[in-house]
Design a protein around this motif. Structure first.
Motif, short mmCIF file in Angstrom:
data_model
loop_
_atom_site.label_atom_id
_atom_site.label_comp_id
_atom_site.label_asym_id
_atom_site.label_seq_id
_atom_site.Cartn_x
_atom_site.Cartn_y
_atom_site.Cartn_z
N THR A 119 0.82 -1.19 0.00
CA THR A 119 0.00 0.00 0.00
C THR A 119 0.86 1.25 0.00
OG1 THR A 119 -1.70 -1.18 1.23
CG2 THR A 119 -1.81 1.22 1.26
N GLY A 120 0.53 2.19 -0.86
CA GLY A 120 1.27 3.44 -0.91
C GLY A 120 2.46 3.41 -1.85
N THR A 121 2.75 2.26 -2.45
CA THR A 121 3.87 2.15 -3.36
C THR A 121 3.53 2.77 -4.71
OG1 THR A 121 4.65 0.13 -2.32
CG2 THR A 121 5.41 0.57 -4.55
N PRO A 122 4.37 3.65 -5.26
CA PRO A 122 4.06 4.23 -6.57
C PRO A 122 4.11 3.17 -7.66
CG PRO A 122 6.30 4.80 -5.87
CD PRO A 122 5.64 4.14 -4.70
N GLU A 123 3.29 3.36 -8.68
CA GLU A 123 3.30 2.44 -9.81
C GLU A 123 4.62 2.56 -10.56
OE1 GLU A 123 0.76 1.54 -13.88
OE2 GLU A 123 0.03 2.99 -12.40
N ARG A 124 5.18 1.40 -10.96
CA ARG A 124 6.47 1.41 -11.61
C ARG A 124 6.40 0.60 -12.90
NH1 ARG A 124 10.05 3.77 -8.38
NH2 ARG A 124 9.79 3.71 -6.12
N THR A 125 7.25 0.96 -13.84
CA THR A 125 7.37 0.21 -15.09
C THR A 125 8.83 -0.04 -15.38
OG1 THR A 125 7.38 2.26 -16.37
CG2 THR A 125 5.25 1.17 -16.06
N PRO A 126 9.17 -1.16 -16.04
CA PRO A 126 10.57 -1.46 -16.37
C PRO A 126 11.14 -0.40 -17.31
CG PRO A 126 9.18 -3.39 -16.63
CD PRO A 126 8.26 -2.23 -16.45
N PRO A 127 12.43 -0.09 -17.19
CA PRO A 127 13.04 0.90 -18.08
C PRO A 127 13.17 0.34 -19.49
CG PRO A 127 14.71 -0.11 -16.71
CD PRO A 127 13.39 -0.61 -16.20
N GLU A 128 12.99 1.21 -20.49
CA GLU A 128 13.18 0.79 -21.87
C GLU A 128 14.66 0.59 -22.18
OE1 GLU A 128 11.29 3.49 -24.52
OE2 GLU A 128 9.27 3.13 -23.73
N ASP A 129 15.52 1.37 -21.55
CA ASP A 129 16.96 1.28 -21.75
C ASP A 129 17.60 1.10 -20.38
OD1 ASP A 129 19.70 1.73 -22.11
OD2 ASP A 129 19.37 3.12 -23.77
N LEU A 130 17.99 -0.13 -20.07
CA LEU A 130 18.53 -0.43 -18.74
C LEU A 130 19.81 0.35 -18.47
CD1 LEU A 130 18.29 -2.13 -16.15
CD2 LEU A 130 19.68 -3.89 -17.30
N ASP A 131 20.70 0.44 -19.45
CA ASP A 131 21.97 1.15 -19.24
C ASP A 131 21.73 2.62 -18.92
OD1 ASP A 131 23.47 -1.13 -19.69
OD2 ASP A 131 23.69 -0.77 -21.83
N ALA A 132 20.82 3.25 -19.66
CA ALA A 132 20.52 4.66 -19.41
C ALA A 132 19.90 4.86 -18.04
CB ALA A 132 19.60 5.21 -20.51
N TRP A 133 19.02 3.95 -17.66
CA TRP A 133 18.35 4.04 -16.36
C TRP A 133 19.36 3.89 -15.22
CZ3 TRP A 133 17.34 0.17 -12.56
CH2 TRP A 133 16.38 0.51 -11.60
N LEU A 134 20.36 3.04 -15.41
CA LEU A 134 21.35 2.79 -14.36
C LEU A 134 22.35 3.93 -14.21
CD1 LEU A 134 22.08 -0.98 -15.02
CD2 LEU A 134 21.06 -0.03 -12.94
N GLU A 135 22.36 4.87 -15.15
CA GLU A 135 23.28 6.00 -15.04
C GLU A 135 23.01 6.82 -13.78
OE1 GLU A 135 23.05 8.24 -18.62
OE2 GLU A 135 24.13 6.75 -19.83
N ASP A 136 21.77 6.76 -13.28
CA ASP A 136 21.41 7.50 -12.07
C ASP A 136 21.47 6.64 -10.81
OD1 ASP A 136 20.90 9.87 -13.49
OD2 ASP A 136 18.85 9.22 -13.97
N ALA A 137 22.05 5.44 -10.93
CA ALA A 137 22.14 4.55 -9.77
C ALA A 137 23.33 4.93 -8.90
CB ALA A 137 22.26 3.10 -10.24
N ASN A 138 23.10 5.07 -7.61
CA ASN A 138 24.19 5.37 -6.69
C ASN A 138 25.24 4.25 -6.73
OD1 ASN A 138 22.71 7.57 -5.88
ND2 ASN A 138 21.99 6.65 -3.96
N GLY A 139 26.51 4.66 -6.77
CA GLY A 139 27.60 3.69 -6.70
C GLY A 139 27.85 2.90 -7.96
N TYR A 140 27.20 3.25 -9.07
CA TYR A 140 27.35 2.45 -10.29
C TYR A 140 28.52 2.95 -11.12
CZ TYR A 140 26.09 0.04 -14.63
OH TYR A 140 26.09 -0.75 -15.75
N ASP A 141 29.44 2.06 -11.47
CA ASP A 141 30.61 2.41 -12.26
C ASP A 141 30.60 1.76 -13.64
OD1 ASP A 141 31.05 -0.22 -11.63
OD2 ASP A 141 32.95 0.11 -10.57
N GLY A 142 29.46 1.20 -14.03
CA GLY A 142 29.34 0.57 -15.33
C GLY A 142 29.71 -0.89 -15.35
N ASP A 143 30.15 -1.43 -14.21
CA ASP A 143 30.61 -2.82 -14.17
C ASP A 143 29.47 -3.75 -13.77
OD1 ASP A 143 33.06 -4.61 -14.27
OD2 ASP A 143 32.27 -5.12 -12.30
N THR A 144 29.48 -4.95 -14.35
CA THR A 144 28.55 -6.00 -13.99
C THR A 144 29.30 -7.12 -13.30
OG1 THR A 144 27.05 -5.51 -15.84
CG2 THR A 144 26.90 -7.71 -14.87
#
Length: 283
Positions: A39-64
């Motif tokens: 309850t109270g959780t905003p509706e979410r949808t998967p990103p169309e471009d995962l790499d672009a979406w991850l650019e705003d991820a804290n601590g992300y350096d591009g490595d998998t």
């Protein structure tokens, strides 16, 4: 016994169980019906471009961070980074039929783990160190997830078949090596071949380049240190071949001439745990 596709039970340390239960902050369940958005959780949808979406991820350096079939991947929830509180690793790659576990560090306040496509949901947010959540991934795909609210705590689980060279022993050995894509560098027409030690991969400069090499009998392979990533060495698994103690010095070199055919697996001992491994196929 067939394993359930979801496991939404939070696992707490014995010392914390009573406190958490009294607070009423944990929800459990295993059916698909229980996977509804809290309850109270905003509706979410998967990103169309995962790499672009991850650019705003804290601590992300591009490595998998890649994991092999025999490993149990763990993601820290609430890692302190220069960018803010993060998942660590931010992105992992696992083979199908792998169980992934998220472990709460107790840092950064209330967190949960919610897949944007609704595949998994740990339930209400929780701040208790020692909390864990598990999900069993069966199907290939890209599974983006967040902690709510999404303030930079973003991550992804990529489920894919491990790369294959056609050499079973090599494939199993290199399954968790992030810079291995199934390619075998062919140097069978040369008397010598070079492998660089301390190149980009595995969460830093913890890789051999190339990770998989093919040569003919009588060929000499030389490993050359870049000076990056701290102290490295070259130690073979099933042969009495090695460079000795780890060293960080650039321009260090080690070489070996392979007289017998076979599949030779090696690693940097200080960084084997993060995937700094390689293989030489001698034909």
């Amino acid at each position: 016994m067939q394993r359930p596709s979801t496991r939404r039970t939070f696992l707490l340390s014995t010392a914390a169980t009573g406190v958490a239960a009294t607070a009423g902050c944990l929800a459990t369940g295993t059916s698909d019906e229980d996977e509804s958005t809290p309850t109270g959780t905003p509706e979410r949808t998967p990103p169309e471009d995962l790499d672009a979406w991850l650019e705003d991820a804290n601590g992300y350096d591009g490595d998998t961070r890649r994991f092999g079939p025999s490993e149990r991947p763990t993601v820290a929830v609430g890692e302190e980074t220069d960018d803010g509180i993060a998942f660590s690793p931010v992105v992992i790659e696992v083979p199908p039929m792998t169980e992934v576990e998220w472990d709460w560090t107790g840092h950064g306040g209330q967190h949960n783990v919610v897949a944007l496509d609704g595949t998994f949901d740990s339930g209400n947010t929780n701040a208790q160190a020692g909390t864990s959540y598990e999900f069993f991934f069966k199907e290939p795909g890209e599974y983006a997830f967040v902690s709510e609210p999404d303030d930079g705590m973003r991550g992804a689980v990529v489920v894919a078949e491990p790369p294959s060279t056609g050499y079973d022993a090599v494939d199993e050995w290199l399954a968790d090596v992030s810079n291995f894509d199934g390619t075998v560098t062919d140097r069978t027409g040369s008397a010598t071949a070079t492998v660089r030690v301390g190149t980009e991969g595995n969460g830093g400069t913890f890789a051999f380049d190339p990770p998989a090499l093919r040569v003919t009998t009588g060929s000499t392979v030389q490993w050359e240190w870049t000076g990056e990533g701290g102290g490295h060495n070259v130690t073979f698994e099933d042969a009495d071949i090695g460079s000795g103690g780890a060293t960080p010095e650039p321009d260090t070199a080690f070489e070996h001439t392979f007289e017998e055919a076979g599949q030779y697996r090696y690693s940097c001992l200080p960084h084997q745990g993060v995937g700094m491994k390689g293989a030489v196929i001698v034909e």
